[in-house]
Design a protein around this motif. Sequence first.
Motif, PDB file in Angstrom:
ATOM      1  N   ARG A 104       7.089  11.605   2.240  1.00  0.00           N
ATOM      2  CA  ARG A 104       8.472  11.353   1.840  1.00  0.00           C
ATOM      3  C   ARG A 104       8.690  11.437   0.333  1.00  0.00           C
ATOM      4  O   ARG A 104       9.810  11.268  -0.141  1.00  0.00           O
ATOM      5  N   GLY A 105       7.622  11.654  -0.428  1.00  0.00           N
ATOM      6  CA  GLY A 105       7.756  11.700  -1.881  1.00  0.00           C
ATOM      7  C   GLY A 105       8.019  10.336  -2.491  1.00  0.00           C
ATOM      8  O   GLY A 105       8.705  10.218  -3.501  1.00  0.00           O
ATOM      9  N   CYS A 106       7.453   9.307  -1.893  1.00  0.00           N
ATOM     10  CA  CYS A 106       7.672   7.930  -2.352  1.00  0.00           C
ATOM     11  C   CYS A 106       6.406   7.319  -2.932  1.00  0.00           C
ATOM     12  O   CYS A 106       6.079   6.149  -2.688  1.00  0.00           O
ATOM     13  N   VAL A 107       5.658   8.125  -3.677  1.00  0.00           N
ATOM     14  CA  VAL A 107       4.506   7.637  -4.421  1.00  0.00           C
ATOM     15  C   VAL A 107       4.904   7.660  -5.890  1.00  0.00           C
ATOM     16  O   VAL A 107       5.291   8.702  -6.415  1.00  0.00           O
ATOM     17  N   TYR A 108       4.837   6.502  -6.520  1.00  0.00           N
ATOM     18  CA  TYR A 108       5.242   6.362  -7.908  1.00  0.00           C
ATOM     19  C   TYR A 108       3.997   6.149  -8.761  1.00  0.00           C
ATOM     20  O   TYR A 108       3.406   5.077  -8.745  1.00  0.00           O
ATOM     21  N   GLU A 109       3.602   7.196  -9.466  1.00  0.00           N
ATOM     22  CA  GLU A 109       2.420   7.093 -10.326  1.00  0.00           C
ATOM     23  C   GLU A 109       2.839   6.469 -11.644  1.00  0.00           C
ATOM     24  O   GLU A 109       3.725   6.992 -12.321  1.00  0.00           O
ATOM     25  N   VAL A 110       2.222   5.341 -11.949  1.00  0.00           N
ATOM     26  CA  VAL A 110       2.554   4.623 -13.173  1.00  0.00           C
ATOM     27  C   VAL A 110       1.317   4.507 -14.061  1.00  0.00           C
ATOM     28  O   VAL A 110       0.181   4.567 -13.588  1.00  0.00           O
ATOM     29  N   ASP A 111       1.552   4.313 -15.330  1.00  0.00           N
ATOM     30  CA  ASP A 111       0.503   4.253 -16.345  1.00  0.00           C
ATOM     31  C   ASP A 111      -0.217   2.906 -16.274  1.00  0.00           C
ATOM     32  O   ASP A 111       0.406   1.852 -16.427  1.00  0.00           O
ATOM     33  N   ILE A 112      -1.503   2.938 -16.066  1.00  0.00           N
ATOM     34  CA  ILE A 112      -2.285   1.700 -15.974  1.00  0.00           C
ATOM     35  C   ILE A 112      -2.194   0.890 -17.266  1.00  0.00           C
ATOM     36  O   ILE A 112      -2.265  -0.334 -17.245  1.00  0.00           O
ATOM     37  N   GLN A 113      -1.996   1.556 -18.401  1.00  0.00           N
ATOM     38  CA  GLN A 113      -1.872   0.828 -19.668  1.00  0.00           C
ATOM     39  C   GLN A 113      -0.634  -0.064 -19.669  1.00  0.00           C
ATOM     40  O   GLN A 113      -0.626  -1.111 -20.298  1.00  0.00           O
ATOM     41  N   ARG A 114       0.399   0.347 -18.962  1.00  0.00           N
ATOM     42  CA  ARG A 114       1.623  -0.452 -18.894  1.00  0.00           C
ATOM     43  C   ARG A 114       1.606  -1.447 -17.734  1.00  0.00           C
ATOM     44  O   ARG A 114       2.351  -2.416 -17.748  1.00  0.00           O
ATOM     45  N   PHE A 115       0.775  -1.193 -16.735  1.00  0.00           N
ATOM     46  CA  PHE A 115       0.787  -2.032 -15.539  1.00  0.00           C
ATOM     47  C   PHE A 115      -0.457  -2.885 -15.373  1.00  0.00           C
ATOM     48  O   PHE A 115      -0.588  -3.587 -14.380  1.00  0.00           O
ATOM     49  N   GLY A 116      -1.362  -2.854 -16.319  1.00  0.00           N
ATOM     50  CA  GLY A 116      -2.585  -3.633 -16.201  1.00  0.00           C
ATOM     51  C   GLY A 116      -2.394  -5.124 -16.405  1.00  0.00           C
ATOM     52  O   GLY A 116      -3.005  -5.938 -15.737  1.00  0.00           O
ATOM     53  N   ALA A 117      -1.518  -5.495 -17.314  1.00  0.00           N
ATOM     54  CA  ALA A 117      -1.349  -6.903 -17.680  1.00  0.00           C
ATOM     55  C   ALA A 117      -0.382  -7.626 -16.750  1.00  0.00           C
ATOM     56  O   ALA A 117       0.445  -7.004 -16.091  1.00  0.00           O
ATOM     57  N   GLY A 118      -0.487  -8.941 -16.735  1.00  0.00           N
ATOM     58  CA  GLY A 118       0.385  -9.756 -15.904  1.00  0.00           C
ATOM     59  C   GLY A 118       1.101 -10.847 -16.671  1.00  0.00           C
ATOM     60  O   GLY A 118       1.573 -11.811 -16.085  1.00  0.00           O
ATOM     61  N   ASP A 119       1.208 -10.714 -17.998  1.00  0.00           N
ATOM     62  CA  ASP A 119       1.912 -11.708 -18.799  1.00  0.00           C
ATOM     63  C   ASP A 119       3.427 -11.517 -18.667  1.00  0.00           C
ATOM     64  O   ASP A 119       3.881 -10.472 -18.212  1.00  0.00           O
ATOM     65  N   PRO A 120       4.228 -12.501 -19.042  1.00  0.00           N
ATOM     66  CA  PRO A 120       5.676 -12.413 -18.845  1.00  0.00           C
ATOM     67  C   PRO A 120       6.353 -11.209 -19.502  1.00  0.00           C
ATOM     68  O   PRO A 120       7.241 -10.593 -18.899  1.00  0.00           O
ATOM     69  N   ILE A 121       5.950 -10.851 -20.697  1.00  0.00           N
ATOM     70  CA  ILE A 121       6.567  -9.698 -21.366  1.00  0.00           C
ATOM     71  C   ILE A 121       6.216  -8.415 -20.623  1.00  0.00           C
ATOM     72  O   ILE A 121       7.078  -7.571 -20.369  1.00  0.00           O
TER      73      ILE A 121
END
Length: 143
Positions: A104-121
């Motif tokens: 369906r084309g519903c795979v969203y590849e995101v940058d691990i550098q932006r998605f690695g952290a879990g802090d509020p910001i």
Amino acid sequence: MDGAVGPRETVSIIEVWGHGIVIYGNRWGRGGYNLYNGLELNPPEPVLQHLIDKEPYRTITLEQLPAYAGDRVFLTVYGEGGGAERAKEMKASRIWADLPAVKRGCVYEVDIQRFGAGDPISLSRQLDIQVRLLRTGGRGRST
């Protein structure tokens, strides 16, 4: 979400490492808290059973992927240690090609550098990206 994600659709977070495929829940970065707690999106049943409010992540085999992959997939690749090569192999497999999210084309590849952290910001910035991808169906820049 303006109806972008159907009430029965599932969403999963998949990351490819050199040692295997890692599935994330809501307790270990990668935007899981946003998707599952904030937006209250549905995880696939094995993610709900094993990862939501339980294990932070779980390593699975390619053969197990269909059970853990949602109707929509957020995908990251940990490039060091063979992750990029394993991701290439995974994407070339019949198992990957047959996933509903891929078809369906519903795979969203995101940058691990932006998605690695879990802090509020980081969560706030990730949420902006996640909502945009879900609303646009992934058209445009993903990261």
